[in-house]
Design a protein around this motif. Structure first.
Motif, PDB file in Angstrom:
ATOM      1  N   PRO A  21       8.201  13.826  13.447  1.00  0.00           N
ATOM      2  CA  PRO A  21       8.134  12.497  13.350  1.00  0.00           C
ATOM      3  C   PRO A  21       6.879  11.747  12.799  1.00  0.00           C
ATOM      4  O   PRO A  21       5.872  12.347  13.351  1.00  0.00           O
ATOM      5  CB  PRO A  21       8.970  11.770  14.269  1.00  0.00           C
ATOM      6  CG  PRO A  21       8.422  12.852  15.453  1.00  0.00           C
ATOM      7  CD  PRO A  21       8.346  14.135  14.815  1.00  0.00           C
ATOM      8  N   TYR A  22       7.089  10.613  12.455  1.00  0.00           N
ATOM      9  CA  TYR A  22       6.000   9.801  12.185  1.00  0.00           C
ATOM     10  C   TYR A  22       4.700  10.331  11.228  1.00  0.00           C
ATOM     11  O   TYR A  22       3.508  10.077  11.485  1.00  0.00           O
ATOM     12  CB  TYR A  22       5.157   9.244  13.223  1.00  0.00           C
ATOM     13  CG  TYR A  22       6.154   8.689  14.269  1.00  0.00           C
ATOM     14  CD1 TYR A  22       7.222   8.027  13.900  1.00  0.00           C
ATOM     15  CD2 TYR A  22       6.127   8.911  15.735  1.00  0.00           C
ATOM     16  CE1 TYR A  22       8.201   7.378  14.783  1.00  0.00           C
ATOM     17  CE2 TYR A  22       6.904   8.236  16.663  1.00  0.00           C
ATOM     18  CZ  TYR A  22       8.065   7.548  16.247  1.00  0.00           C
ATOM     19  OH  TYR A  22       8.809   6.970  17.154  1.00  0.00           O
ATOM     20  N   PRO A  23       5.248  11.238  10.357  1.00  0.00           N
ATOM     21  CA  PRO A  23       4.097  11.748   9.197  1.00  0.00           C
ATOM     22  C   PRO A  23       3.760  10.680   8.209  1.00  0.00           C
ATOM     23  O   PRO A  23       2.505  11.008   7.639  1.00  0.00           O
ATOM     24  CB  PRO A  23       4.702  12.881   8.856  1.00  0.00           C
ATOM     25  CG  PRO A  23       6.409  12.560   8.830  1.00  0.00           C
ATOM     26  CD  PRO A  23       6.392  11.853   9.887  1.00  0.00           C
ATOM     27  N   ALA A  24       4.344  10.061   7.762  1.00  0.00           N
ATOM     28  CA  ALA A  24       4.034   8.879   6.665  1.00  0.00           C
ATOM     29  C   ALA A  24       3.647   9.698   5.438  1.00  0.00           C
ATOM     30  O   ALA A  24       2.876   9.603   4.521  1.00  0.00           O
ATOM     31  CB  ALA A  24       2.937   8.168   7.021  1.00  0.00           C
ATOM     32  N   ASP A  25       4.515  10.900   5.343  1.00  0.00           N
ATOM     33  CA  ASP A  25       4.563  11.635   4.119  1.00  0.00           C
ATOM     34  C   ASP A  25       5.584  11.772   3.083  1.00  0.00           C
ATOM     35  O   ASP A  25       5.684  12.714   2.264  1.00  0.00           O
ATOM     36  CB  ASP A  25       4.094  13.127   4.594  1.00  0.00           C
ATOM     37  CG  ASP A  25       5.243  13.662   5.307  1.00  0.00           C
ATOM     38  OD1 ASP A  25       6.369  12.940   5.254  1.00  0.00           O
ATOM     39  OD2 ASP A  25       5.300  14.806   5.572  1.00  0.00           O
ATOM     40  N   MET A  85       0.817  -1.207   0.020  1.00  0.00           N
ATOM     41  CA  MET A  85       0.124  -0.125  -0.173  1.00  0.00           C
ATOM     42  C   MET A  85       0.866   1.235  -0.126  1.00  0.00           C
ATOM     43  O   MET A  85       0.569   2.314  -0.514  1.00  0.00           O
ATOM     44  CB  MET A  85      -0.888  -0.078   1.132  1.00  0.00           C
ATOM     45  CG  MET A  85      -1.818   0.963   1.322  1.00  0.00           C
ATOM     46  SD  MET A  85      -3.174   0.924   2.622  1.00  0.00           S
ATOM     47  CE  MET A  85      -1.788   1.267   4.054  1.00  0.00           C
ATOM     48  N   MET A  86       1.986   0.986   0.908  1.00  0.00           N
ATOM     49  CA  MET A  86       2.953   2.122   0.802  1.00  0.00           C
ATOM     50  C   MET A  86       3.818   2.520  -0.356  1.00  0.00           C
ATOM     51  O   MET A  86       4.690   3.413  -0.090  1.00  0.00           O
ATOM     52  CB  MET A  86       3.689   2.196   2.144  1.00  0.00           C
ATOM     53  CG  MET A  86       2.674   2.303   3.455  1.00  0.00           C
ATOM     54  SD  MET A  86       1.905   3.828   3.538  1.00  0.00           S
ATOM     55  CE  MET A  86       0.101   3.545   2.611  1.00  0.00           C
ATOM     56  N   SER A  87       3.855   1.598  -1.218  1.00  0.00           N
ATOM     57  CA  SER A  87       5.028   1.628  -2.256  1.00  0.00           C
ATOM     58  C   SER A  87       4.525   1.599  -3.522  1.00  0.00           C
ATOM     59  O   SER A  87       5.084   0.918  -4.603  1.00  0.00           O
ATOM     60  CB  SER A  87       6.102   0.209  -1.935  1.00  0.00           C
ATOM     61  OG  SER A  87       5.013  -0.595  -2.119  1.00  0.00           O
ATOM     62  N   ASN A 135       4.643   6.734   2.388  1.00  0.00           N
ATOM     63  CA  ASN A 135       3.821   7.752   1.877  1.00  0.00           C
ATOM     64  C   ASN A 135       2.288   7.355   1.836  1.00  0.00           C
ATOM     65  O   ASN A 135       1.891   6.846   0.783  1.00  0.00           O
ATOM     66  CB  ASN A 135       4.346   8.229   0.470  1.00  0.00           C
ATOM     67  CG  ASN A 135       3.653   9.490   0.209  1.00  0.00           C
ATOM     68  OD1 ASN A 135       3.071  10.235   0.856  1.00  0.00           O
ATOM     69  ND2 ASN A 135       3.700   9.778  -1.091  1.00  0.00           N
ATOM     70  N   ILE A 136       1.522   7.571   2.936  1.00  0.00           N
ATOM     71  CA  ILE A 136       0.046   7.116   3.062  1.00  0.00           C
ATOM     72  C   ILE A 136      -0.527   8.089   2.070  1.00  0.00           C
ATOM     73  O   ILE A 136      -1.598   7.842   1.812  1.00  0.00           O
ATOM     74  CB  ILE A 136      -0.381   7.378   4.451  1.00  0.00           C
ATOM     75  CG1 ILE A 136      -1.693   6.894   4.563  1.00  0.00           C
ATOM     76  CG2 ILE A 136      -0.152   8.893   4.840  1.00  0.00           C
ATOM     77  CD1 ILE A 136      -1.816   5.227   4.440  1.00  0.00           C
ATOM     78  N   LEU A 137       0.078   9.240   1.522  1.00  0.00           N
ATOM     79  CA  LEU A 137      -0.794  10.229   0.819  1.00  0.00           C
ATOM     80  C   LEU A 137      -0.784   9.459  -0.652  1.00  0.00           C
ATOM     81  O   LEU A 137      -1.657  10.198  -1.464  1.00  0.00           O
ATOM     82  CB  LEU A 137       0.069  11.385   0.732  1.00  0.00           C
ATOM     83  CG  LEU A 137       0.249  12.118   2.272  1.00  0.00           C
ATOM     84  CD1 LEU A 137       1.099  13.532   2.078  1.00  0.00           C
ATOM     85  CD2 LEU A 137      -1.155  12.654   2.565  1.00  0.00           C
ATOM     86  N   GLU A 138      -0.103   8.485  -0.908  1.00  0.00           N
ATOM     87  CA  GLU A 138      -0.348   7.824  -2.358  1.00  0.00           C
ATOM     88  C   GLU A 138      -1.651   6.851  -2.203  1.00  0.00           C
ATOM     89  O   GLU A 138      -1.989   6.462  -3.293  1.00  0.00           O
ATOM     90  CB  GLU A 138       0.712   6.889  -2.510  1.00  0.00           C
ATOM     91  CG  GLU A 138       1.939   7.753  -3.058  1.00  0.00           C
ATOM     92  CD  GLU A 138       3.309   6.899  -3.223  1.00  0.00           C
ATOM     93  OE1 GLU A 138       4.058   7.371  -4.280  1.00  0.00           O
ATOM     94  OE2 GLU A 138       3.428   5.883  -2.623  1.00  0.00           O
ATOM     95  N   ASN A 139      -2.180   6.872  -1.082  1.00  0.00           N
ATOM     96  CA  ASN A 139      -3.194   5.940  -1.096  1.00  0.00           C
ATOM     97  C   ASN A 139      -4.522   6.886  -1.331  1.00  0.00           C
ATOM     98  O   ASN A 139      -5.011   7.285  -0.472  1.00  0.00           O
ATOM     99  CB  ASN A 139      -3.424   5.330   0.348  1.00  0.00           C
ATOM    100  CG  ASN A 139      -4.355   4.221   0.570  1.00  0.00           C
ATOM    101  OD1 ASN A 139      -5.242   3.985  -0.262  1.00  0.00           O
ATOM    102  ND2 ASN A 139      -4.516   3.856   1.822  1.00  0.00           N
ATOM    103  N   GLY A 144       4.083  14.006  -1.786  1.00  0.00           N
ATOM    104  CA  GLY A 144       4.509  14.098  -0.243  1.00  0.00           C
ATOM    105  C   GLY A 144       5.446  15.293   0.127  1.00  0.00           C
ATOM    106  O   GLY A 144       5.675  16.243  -0.699  1.00  0.00           O
ATOM    107  N   ASN A 145       5.698  15.258   1.261  1.00  0.00           N
ATOM    108  CA  ASN A 145       6.730  16.274   1.853  1.00  0.00           C
ATOM    109  C   ASN A 145       7.901  16.088   1.424  1.00  0.00           C
ATOM    110  O   ASN A 145       8.806  17.198   1.593  1.00  0.00           O
ATOM    111  CB  ASN A 145       6.826  16.341   3.387  1.00  0.00           C
ATOM    112  CG  ASN A 145       7.074  17.474   3.849  1.00  0.00           C
ATOM    113  OD1 ASN A 145       7.421  18.496   3.186  1.00  0.00           O
ATOM    114  ND2 ASN A 145       7.370  17.466   5.302  1.00  0.00           N
ATOM    115  N   VAL A 146       8.412  15.054   0.897  1.00  0.00           N
ATOM    116  CA  VAL A 146       9.941  14.751   0.407  1.00  0.00           C
ATOM    117  C   VAL A 146      10.217  15.595  -0.733  1.00  0.00           C
ATOM    118  O   VAL A 146      11.605  15.974  -0.500  1.00  0.00           O
ATOM    119  CB  VAL A 146      10.127  13.270   0.006  1.00  0.00           C
ATOM    120  CG1 VAL A 146       9.562  13.053  -1.128  1.00  0.00           C
ATOM    121  CG2 VAL A 146      11.586  13.068  -0.116  1.00  0.00           C
TER     122      VAL A 146
END
Length: 288
Positions: free
Chosen positions: A84-88, A1-3, A98-102, A213-215
């Motif tokens: 920390p822990y944003p998953a962004d 899901m995250m990839s 990157n949960i934002l891809e979901n 995402g934030n990256v």
């Protein structure tokens, strides 16, 4: 899901998930800000905050440095270090999830995981954020994306904390409406050791930017909401919030590593009770 790869991102943008067409037309300009925090240690022994935790990023900016609009009705929120822990997709906490891809993360009710269907319990909280333009007489900003995330009643973060790495509850994305508002249905966060009770959020100018995402520094604002002490203590009398009262007793806003330089602009108005739940409202100004 995250990839998911680039093709998956394009697929998401073509699916039309909850107002995607409107979101892709939204634009905004503002300074890049960050967020901070000190959550529980995740699996693998990463220190609280990780490489993107307190002390990194552009540095904290307290209430004294907020920017007033021409009519004085709104102000920007303080800048924080990247949290920390944003998953962004950023490297905060030594992760690049990157949960934002979901596509399922675009939702108003964040109490359930999009993948497992599991829910997390706690005192109900309805959170409304209104995004306004401090350079435009506090006019509402429609079409922007707001992403929130926070800990469970036990002070743990989905995707990171041991035992809930497969969950993504208490994370969600929405697009601001014509009044610049989004509303999330969630639970009141617990209080873990070393941090005042809080909710993280990020603002992006469009869904296309949020998916990256934030990256890639697509984020317009990263900040935190400081929850009030009185209501927090009422919530933490609930047995589901084991340890929260003890942790709250050990910290103040003045000693918190994020809110110690001032939390007035980051404190919402709140109503309700610990039995039926609370409603929080906060206005967030950006330089649109």
């Amino acid at each position: 899901m995250m990839s998911r790869n680039v093709m998956d991102r394009r697929r998401l943008l073509s699916l039309g998930a909850i107002g995607v067409g409107t979101l892709l037309g939204a634009t905004a300009s503002a300074s890049i800000l960050g967020g901070g925090g000190r959550p529980p240690m995740p699996p693998g022994g990463m220190p609280p905050g990780g490489p993107g935790g307190p002390g990194s990023g552009p540095g904290d900016q307290g209430d004294a440095a907020t920017i007033k609009s021409a009519d004085g009705q709104c102000s920007t929120l303080p800048t924080e270090t990247q949290g920390p822990y944003p998953a962004d997709s950023s490297s905060a906490s030594g992760q690049t999830k990157n949960i934002l891809e979901n596509s399922g993360i675009v939702r108003s009710d964040v109490k359930r995981s999009t993948g497992t269907g599991h829910t997390t319990a706690g005192v109900p909280l309805t959170l409304t954020l209104q995004l306004v333009n401090v350079n435009g007489n506090c006019a509402p900003l429609a079409g922007h994306v707001i992403y929130i995330w926070h800990c469970t009643a036990a002070g743990e973060y989905s995707l990171y904390s041991q035992g809930i790495t497969a969950e993504d509850y208490l994370r969600g994305v929405q697009v601001t409406d014509a009044n610049g508002k989004v509303t999330f249905k969630t639970i009141y966060p617990g209080c873990y050791a070393g941090r005042w009770p809080h909710i993280h959020f990020e603002i992006y100018p469009s869904l296309a930017a949020a998916v990256k995402g934030n990256v890639d520094k697509n984020v317009t604002l990263v900040s935190q909401i400081a929850l009030p002490e009185k209501e927090s203590r009422a919530v933490y009398a609930d047995k589901r919030y084991t340890g929260s009262t003890r942790n709250l007793n050990a910290i103040t806003l003045a000693t918190d590593n994020v809110f110690s330089d001032g939390a007035k602009a980051q404190t919402p108005t709140i109503s309700g009770n610990a039995t039926s739940g609370y409603s929080c409202n906060i206005t967030v100004g950006i330089q649109g």
